[in-house]
Design a protein around this motif. Structure first.
Motif, PDB file in Angstrom:
ATOM      1  N   GLU A   1      42.217 -34.565   3.033  1.00  0.00           N
ATOM      2  CA  GLU A   1      42.692 -35.308   1.864  1.00  0.00           C
ATOM      3  C   GLU A   1      42.419 -34.535   0.571  1.00  0.00           C
ATOM      4  N   ARG A   9      33.723 -26.667   0.061  1.00  0.00           N
ATOM      5  CA  ARG A   9      33.843 -27.927  -0.680  1.00  0.00           C
ATOM      6  C   ARG A   9      33.594 -27.688  -2.172  1.00  0.00           C
ATOM      7  N   THR A  19      38.165 -37.053   3.340  1.00  0.00           N
ATOM      8  CA  THR A  19      38.145 -35.993   4.344  1.00  0.00           C
ATOM      9  C   THR A  19      38.514 -34.675   3.680  1.00  0.00           C
ATOM     10  N   GLU A  58      34.525 -41.900   1.260  1.00  0.00           N
ATOM     11  CA  GLU A  58      34.177 -40.515   1.569  1.00  0.00           C
ATOM     12  C   GLU A  58      35.447 -39.791   2.006  1.00  0.00           C
TER      13      GLU A  58
END
Length: 650
Positions: free
Chosen positions: A37, A95, A34, A32
């Motif tokens: 990242e 996102r 971040t 998963e």
């Protein structure tokens, strides 16, 4: 100087290594990432993604299968429920934007790393040595192998973000939107996508496997609009990319040929990919899985189909118009042919013949779409660019040049009639046909066709042009009658009395044709399409003088009136030629040339009408009568050819 955006070798080694490290982390199904990242990888790709060294080293290390796994992993980081995303409390817009940017960046990197950078040798350039930082043909071959295969994406421990059995080509979808992909690459890989779908025999249903509930594979086009393709059908994305890549589109559609014993088929052979996409494929909604999206498809399914068909139409435009030549002409011929021999169309023809043999009226042709309605505008633009070739085929003329399309006359009439069913498409071709008429008449009257021809010979030549004009406009109007849009006959009735408006519009058209042809080298090949575009420029420039929109409306009215426009163009061409004997000096300007028709006033028109009824009976009036008669003959011929049981008359 090289730059990070487009240079060569500007990316530091640590940037490449870090991007590779992050990509491998993201490809781990249990990992998963971040937000930091994700943002770091986005910044690296934004900064160096179009640098050859960076793009090559990153993708070569990742490998084709790894690239597909990465795009798939990114897609699962945000779910997309139907409805407005702003109303979804679980939707993270930041996102979603991150995933969009990363997928877009990977598309640019793929374009950079597959762009030819090597050297060609041999007499025809057949010996190619790839560049140092150019992905190999083996890499591309492995990509196609992975594309045909299936894989799982997402986190197995999180069932909502885990999708099993996705085809690799579905994960390539987000990258195919890039219109900057190398034409050779997109024709090869895109062609294999189409071939793969054809081989499986399932149509677009092939891509129904692995539809994750609320999982959008393609974020590059956005997410707020529910009708945006979700990426499960890679042919949708492929068509979108090809709509901005004319060379790639041309090479994909013409890359595979089949011989045919049908004498009406293109000389270069049939094009099976075109035939499949144009007439056989089922273009269905491209949505995520789940009951919410299923309900969405049931309610708005037609909106989703239109996306792919619209893009196919534009891709065919770009393929036939951006790079003229033998391959483009072959494609135009195949479009007309494949549309006409499709079983839906030939079945209608068989029904017509059967009913006619029984003595019953039949009109199956009019109930059958030769062209998908979503594509008629695109087909109209293709026909308008090749409008002089269209006229040559309507008359079965042979211009003695290989630079013209060659199609079956009856199939062409059927194709034009189907274009005529859509008002905007009808107007596109009608305008081009008016440009053709103006240019062709001037070509004759100026002496460029035959410098030794006298006025009688010119009248005979103009008669042929009028017959072609009538054949094209008659076919268009046949379709318009079925679609119950305003036809040339209706427009003729309304515009008949307004001679001033008619000449105001046709005048600049003919003047544009004269100005365009003066600088040209005489010859049918020059007239065949080049003059027409330039002739229309005179009309377009004149239209710009009115910002109210009334001028453009009037242009559509006049040029859409088939009989009246044919008559007016013939008259204006004779007027503009300056060769009418006995024409009063009032029609001349101070330099001895003809005054523009668009500037004539009431007294001038009265004198012009008197001239046509007296001295000009044997010249301009004869040409005008031939033009009007030819239109009616063309309309009746199209009607008797395609709808033999319908009564004649416009």
């Amino acid at each position: 100087m090289p730059s990070a955006g487009s240079g060569f070798g500007t990316s530091p080694p640590h940037a490449i290594a870090r991007a590779q490290e992050l990509a491998r982390k993201f490809m781990n199904q249990g990992y998963e990432p971040t937000a930091a990242e994700l943002d770091e990888l986005r910044d690296l790709i934004r900064t160096y993604g179009e640098d050859r060294v960076f793009a090559f080293e990153f993708l070569d290390d990742l490998g084709p299968k790894g690239l597909l796994e990465l795009t798939g992993a990114l897609a699962t980081y945000q779910l997309d429920h139907p409805g407005k995303d702003v109303d979804d409390v679980l939707f993270d817009r930041d996102r979603a934007a991150m995933v969009r940017d990363l997928q877009n960046g990977l598309g640019k990197m793929l374009a950079t790393a597959t762009e030819p950078a090597g050297t060609s040798g041999g007499l025809r350039g057949e010996d190619y040595t790839r560049g140092e930082y150019e992905l190999s043909s083996q890499w591309v071959s492995d990509l196609m192998t992975a594309g045909r295969g299936r894989m799982d994406i997402g986190d197995p421990s999180s069932p909502m973000r885990y999708v099993e059995g996705v085809h690799g080509y579905q994960l390539l979808s987000p990258l195919l939107h890039n219109g900057g992909l190398d034409p050779g690459f997109v024709a090869t890989v895109g062609g294999d996508i189409v071939d793969f779908e054809m081989e499986q025999g399932k149509g677009s249903d092939l891509w129904n496997v692995g539809r994750g509930e609320n999982v959008r594979l393609d974020w590059t086009q956005g997410h707020d609009d529910n009708s945006l393709p979700a990426g499960y059908d890679p042919v949708n994305a492929l068509m979108d990319g090809l709509s901005r890549n004319g060379e790639g589109a041309r090479d994909l559609f013409t890359g595979v040929t089949e011989s045919s014993t049908d004498p009406r088929a293109p000389d270069g052979g049939r094009l099976p990919r075109l035939d499949y996409l144009l007439t056989d494929r089922n273009w269905e909604a491209d949505l995520p899985g789940g009951p919410g999206w299923t309900a969405e498809a049931l309610q708005h399914g037609e909106d989703y189909r239109k996306n792919g068909l619209d893009d196919l139409g534009v891709a065919l435009e770009r393929a036939t118009l951006d790079h003229p030549g033998p391959a483009a002409r072959h494609l135009v011929e195949a479009i007309v042919y494949e549309s006409s021999v499709d079983e839906k169309v030939t079945g209608a023809q068989d029904a017509d013949r059967a009913e006619h043999a029984k003595g019953k009226e039949s009109n199956e042709f009019m109930k059958t779409d030769v062209i998908p309605p979503e594509m008629r505008d695109s087909m109209a633009r293709i026909m308008s660019r090749y409008i002089a070739d269209v006229n040559g085929n309507i008359s079965d003329a042979d211009y003695g040049t290989p630079d013209a399309i060659d199609v079956d006359r009856q199939q062409l009439v059927r194709f034009l009639a189907d274009i005529g069913k859509e008002e905007a498409a009808h107007d596109i071709v009608a305008r081009a046909e008016a440009g053709y008429g103006a240019a062709a008449y001037d070509y004759v009257l100026s002496g460029r066709q035959n410098p030794d021809a006298d006025l009688r010979a010119n009248l005979d030549a103009m008669k042929v042009i009028s017959q072609n004009y009538g054949g094209v406009m008659g076919a268009l109007d046949l379709g318009a009658v079925e679609a119950k849009i305003e036809t040339s006959v209706q427009l003729d009735e309304r515009t008949n009395a307004d001679i001033e408006t008619r000449y105001k519009i046709v005048g600049p058209l003919v003047e544009g044709a004269v100005g365009a042809t003066v600088a040209k080298v005489p010859g049918a090949g020059d007239l065949l399409n080049g003059y027409v575009e330039q002739a229309l420029e005179g009309l377009e420039e004149w239209e710009k003088t009115d910002s109210s929109g009334q001028t453009r409306y009037e242009v559509g009215e006049i040029l859409g009136a088939g009989r009246n426009s044919a008559v007016a163009i013939a008259e204006a061409a004779f007027y503009e030629s300056g060769k009418l004997p006995g024409l009063e000096s009032m029609f001349r300007d101070g330099n001895g040339g003809m005054r523009p028709m668009s500037e004539l006033i009431d007294d001038d028109f009265a004198s012009w009408r008197e001239y046509k009824a007296t001295i000009g009976v044997d010249t301009v009036s004869t040409a005008a009568t031939e033009a009007g008669t030819a239109y009616q003959l063309g309309y009746d011929w199209a009607k008797s050819t395609l709808t033999p049981d319908m009564p004649k008359g416009g």
